[in-house]
Structure formats: C-alpha cells, structure tokens
Scaffold this active site. Structure first.
Site, PDB file in Angstrom:
ATOM      1  CB  CYS A 112      52.964  28.441  54.858  1.00  0.00           C
ATOM      2  SG  CYS A 112      54.749  28.225  55.191  1.00  0.00           S
ATOM      3  CB  CYS A 113      51.798  23.443  52.731  1.00  0.00           C
ATOM      4  SG  CYS A 113      51.775  23.055  54.506  1.00  0.00           S
ATOM      5  CB  CYS A 195      58.344  23.167  58.351  1.00  0.00           C
ATOM      6  SG  CYS A 195      58.461  22.992  56.417  1.00  0.00           S
ATOM      7  CB  CYS A 198      54.142  23.463  61.043  1.00  0.00           C
ATOM      8  SG  CYS A 198      53.674  25.385  60.269  1.00  0.00           S
ATOM      9  CB  CYS A 221      52.331  19.429  53.525  1.00  0.00           C
ATOM     10  SG  CYS A 221      52.990  18.058  52.325  1.00  0.00           S
TER      11      CYS A 221
END
Length: 239
Positions: A112-113, A195, A198, A221
C-alpha cells in the site's frame, strides 16, 4: 557504483540548518522539497521559504490522508507564501488494479505504501538532481546515523537532510520562535501523522511514532529507503 559525494557539499553539513540549506540548494542544482505537511513540517518549509518561495515542494496526497492534513497543507503554504506546491497522487489505473476497495493496507501495508507513496514520489522526482527531507535522527533507530547529505545509488540523486541532528526540543523552539501554525491533529494526540487508516493517537509515555502502523513492526513508509521502495519485513519515513 554511484559517484562519491562532493567533499565541499559534505562539508556544508556542519553549518547551521538554514545556511546549509541555502548553500546546498545552490550547489546541487535542480532541487525539490518533499513534505508530508505533518506534525513538524512547518519548520523546514519555513526555512525553504526564506531561501526561495518558488522552490518546488512535492506533497504526496495518498488519497487516504486526514482531511485536517489537506486543509493544513493549503493554509500553511499560503501562510509561508510558497508558490510551487506540486500535489502528486497514486496512479488511478494502478489503484483500480491493485487496491480497488481501498483495503490493501489491511493485508499488505508495504504494498500500500509503495502504491500510494513511493511510486508517485519516484515519478514526481524525475528530472531533479536532489531533494530535501525533514528526517531527524531522534525519530527512529533506523535514522540514528542519518547524514545531512546522502546519495541514492540507483538514481545518483542527492538527498539533503538539514534537520538530521535536530532534537525535538529544537523543533518545538523553532515553531514557537517563528509563530508557525501547528497541524491541528497534534493537539489531539497525534505527534506523528500519516495516512488516516494507519495512524492512531499516541498515549502518554509512548514513543511519538507509536501511532504509526500500530500493531506491526513497520516503522517506515518506504520513500526514504535508499533505492526507494519498501520491502516486506524490512524496518528501515516526509516529515
């Protein structure tokens, strides 16, 4: 193998942060600042504004940020008179393919990062000779040996870390001295802000970054790894 760093550029690292920043920008060439517009981002953004308000500032909008961060970005940029904010977002087709329901962070935080931060940043930095980060040594064990000047071996790009040796007390003092606006979430228990899915509030006595990726051993990240992209289970974050 990447070329060795310019000794004269390395020597600038001994200067006070504002002087280092001004002279290093001049020496490196085409430079951008990368900012998360997070908890203490105003310090380095203020320094940049004193050097060149038209310096490109890359803001990675992951499309998963707190609304407060988006509002703070607009307000702080206006307050400082910054004229070249470059908002970059994840590739829409990649999002549709790899994270269509916006739940990738639950199953693959590194992926995702990479999708929402590292890959957009890599595209945004194309053509730049260097970039400025707000990392500090005190933030994490993975940053304990952070140097003011680094070179990325894969791109040859220079990274400038003017605040590498600053303490939390120095950051707070600079914010106060220049009456800089604070991110609104700091007063609500978020000393480190990423984000929304998270990031959680930090309890009294916890490490300031305890609210980032809570419940996992993830600490970065990925955008600050030498080489750029995070790798699973690797513990190596814009200010």
């Amino acid at each position: 193998m990447s070329a060795p760093l310019d000794p004269d550029l390395l020597a600038l690292g001994a200067l006070p942060a504002p002087d280092f920043l001004a002279r290093a920008i001049e020496r490196v060439g085409r430079v951008a600042m990368v900012s998360s517009f997070g908890a203490d981002s105003a310090v380095l953004l203020h320094m940049v504004a004193q050097v060149d308000r038209a310096l490109p500032v890359i803001f990675i909008d992951t499309l998963a940020l707190f609304p407060e961060t988006l509002a703070y970005q607009r307000d702080l940029a206006q307050h400082l008179g910054l004229t070249d904010i470059r908002r970059v977002t994840p590739d829409r087709e990649a999002l549709f393919t790899r994270d269509p329901d916006a739940l990738l962070h639950l199953s693959d935080r590194e992926g995702c990062c990479a999708l929402r931060k590292a890959e957009p940043l890599a595209r945004a930095l194309h053509g730049f000779d260097g970039w400025i980060t707000g990392r500090k040594r005190f933030q994490a064990d993975t940053r304990a040996s952070l140097a003011p000047v680094e070179r990325e071996p894969d791109t040859g790009r220079i990274r400038l870390n003017p605040l590498a040796g600053w303490s939390a007390a120095e950051i707070a003092a600079y914010l106060d001295r220049h009456a800089l606006p604070r991110h609104p979430l700091v007063a609500r228990g978020y000393p480190s802000i990423g984000c929304q899915p998270c990031t959680s509030p930090v309890r009294t006595g916890e490490d300031p970054r305890a609210g980032r990726w809570r419940g996992s051993d993830k600490t970065e990240c990925g955008i600050h790894f030498i080489g750029g992209i995070a790798h699973p289970n690797r513990k190596d974050n814009a200010a």
